[in-house]
Motif scaffolding. Structure first.
Motif, PDB file in Angstrom:
ATOM      1  N   PRO A 186       0.824  -1.205   0.000  1.00  0.00           N
ATOM      2  CA  PRO A 186       0.000   0.000   0.000  1.00  0.00           C
ATOM      3  C   PRO A 186       0.862   1.261   0.000  1.00  0.00           C
ATOM      4  N   LEU A 187       0.499   2.190  -0.859  1.00  0.00           N
ATOM      5  CA  LEU A 187       1.181   3.478  -0.867  1.00  0.00           C
ATOM      6  C   LEU A 187       0.665   4.302   0.303  1.00  0.00           C
ATOM      7  N   ALA A 188       1.458   5.263   0.741  1.00  0.00           N
ATOM      8  CA  ALA A 188       1.006   6.150   1.811  1.00  0.00           C
ATOM      9  C   ALA A 188      -0.163   6.979   1.303  1.00  0.00           C
ATOM     10  N   SER A 189      -1.170   7.145   2.152  1.00  0.00           N
ATOM     11  CA  SER A 189      -2.304   7.985   1.750  1.00  0.00           C
ATOM     12  C   SER A 189      -1.947   9.456   1.974  1.00  0.00           C
ATOM     13  N   HIS A 190      -2.776  10.325   1.442  1.00  0.00           N
ATOM     14  CA  HIS A 190      -2.553  11.758   1.619  1.00  0.00           C
ATOM     15  C   HIS A 190      -2.491  12.108   3.109  1.00  0.00           C
ATOM     16  N   GLU A 191      -3.403  11.517   3.880  1.00  0.00           N
ATOM     17  CA  GLU A 191      -3.445  11.824   5.314  1.00  0.00           C
ATOM     18  C   GLU A 191      -2.146  11.402   6.000  1.00  0.00           C
ATOM     19  N   GLU A 192      -1.639  10.218   5.647  1.00  0.00           N
ATOM     20  CA  GLU A 192      -0.386   9.746   6.258  1.00  0.00           C
ATOM     21  C   GLU A 192       0.778  10.651   5.852  1.00  0.00           C
ATOM     22  N   LEU A 193       0.757  11.092   4.600  1.00  0.00           N
ATOM     23  CA  LEU A 193       1.813  11.999   4.149  1.00  0.00           C
ATOM     24  C   LEU A 193       1.753  13.327   4.904  1.00  0.00           C
ATOM     25  N   GLU A 194       0.545  13.841   5.124  1.00  0.00           N
ATOM     26  CA  GLU A 194       0.417  15.121   5.842  1.00  0.00           C
ATOM     27  C   GLU A 194       0.904  14.986   7.282  1.00  0.00           C
ATOM     28  N   HIS A 195       0.607  13.847   7.922  1.00  0.00           N
ATOM     29  CA  HIS A 195       1.116  13.631   9.286  1.00  0.00           C
ATOM     30  C   HIS A 195       2.641  13.607   9.270  1.00  0.00           C
ATOM     31  N   TYR A 196       3.180  12.965   8.242  1.00  0.00           N
ATOM     32  CA  TYR A 196       4.640  12.902   8.131  1.00  0.00           C
ATOM     33  C   TYR A 196       5.236  14.314   7.967  1.00  0.00           C
ATOM     34  N   PHE A 197       4.623  15.134   7.108  1.00  0.00           N
ATOM     35  CA  PHE A 197       5.177  16.480   6.881  1.00  0.00           C
ATOM     36  C   PHE A 197       5.111  17.324   8.163  1.00  0.00           C
TER      37      PHE A 197
END
Ligand code: SAH
Length: 260
Positions: free
Chosen positions: A178-189
């Protein structure tokens, strides 16, 4: 495939354009519509008239306050822009976008959002920087801005062409992670920015597009969920090292009420 493509309209001010978008989508077999902070009543007589029988899509549309909410579960977010911006972002043509969809949607949990801006001012730079890529519909350079629903029509048509060529369900790859979702990416940023501030690498008073560049780099890499988790683990340990241990209660008390 088509049911995993979402059309997102941000800050739309003319109900007729929402109706026109619903019609364009329904013509091409798309159904998932999200409205972000519309600046008009979405369902009016104008909407129904321009939808020409497709107003069920507007009834079913999700209305949310932010782009983040609209695309939280999406693994690929593409912003449609009539103009080029100061910090160049990966650009794809409408045709290349369509051709990329089978592969994108073959990834486990793959879901794609196509994001469209306001009639008067388009998408903001901050919104565009939340997208993996930008798509520009080639036009007369002296008159490059299409009507919102017309822009939706062009991209929806490219989705349909691909769907016609590739058939219904794209085969899910056996080894698809699974690719990272937008939400997971935003948490990462958010985590990344906090850590970079904690170690003194990033000064929010003088951002110098650091976060925008790191965003562009990360989004270009298309990290898998597991890869993002590794990066977040590294950030957590970095944060721990950057923050001196909290003094014990007794120690704090000995400094007096104001501390030092
Ligand atoms: N005046 C605005 C454009 C608004 S058109 C501006 O200068 O940015 C409304 C939306 O339609 C845009 O935000 C964009 O999402 C889409 N759109 C219009 N023309 C487009 C084009 N040539 N390529 C890609 N998207 C376009």
């Amino acid at each position: 495939m088509l049911e995993r493509i979402r059309i997102v309209l941000i800050g739309t001010s003319h109900p007729g354009n929402i109706g026109g978008t619903a019609r364009a989508m329904h013509n091409m077999g798309l159904a998932d519509l999200a409205l972000v902070a519309p600046r008009c009543e979405p369902l009016t007589a104008d909407t129904v008239s321009r939808a020409s029988g497709a107003d069920a899509l507007v009834h079913a549309a999700r209305t949310v306050e932010t782009l983040e909410e609209a695309v939280a579960d999406c693994t690929l977010v593409v912003g449609a822009s009539a103009r080029s911006r100061t910090l160049p972002w990966p650009m794809i043509t409408p045709r290349a976008l369509g051709e990329r969809l089978p592969e994108e949607l073959a990834a486990a949990d793959g879901r794609v959002a196509l994001v469209f801006g306001r009639e008067d001012s388009g998408l903001t730079n901050a919104e565009l920087q939340r997208c993996h890529a930008h798509v520009h519909i080639p036009t007369n350079p002296d008159f490059s801005s299409l009507n919102l629903a017309a822009a939706v029509q062009v991209l929806a048509y490219e989705c349909r062409l691909t769907w016609m060529a590739h058939g219904e369900a794209p085969a899910e790859k056996d080894d698809a992670q699974p690719l990272a979702s937008h939400e997971e990416l935003e948490h990462y940023f958010t985590h990344l920015e906090r850590t970079l501030i904690a170690i003194g690498f990033h000064d929010p008073a003088q951002p110098r597009q650091l976060m925008a560049r790191l965003r562009r780099f990360t989004l270009r890499a298309r990290p898998e969920r597991m890869e993002l988790n590794i990066l977040r683990g590294i950030l957590s340990n970095t944060e721990k090292l950057a923050r001196p241990e909290q003094p014990a209660t007794g120690e704090r008390a000995s400094r007096g009420p104001e501390g030092d």
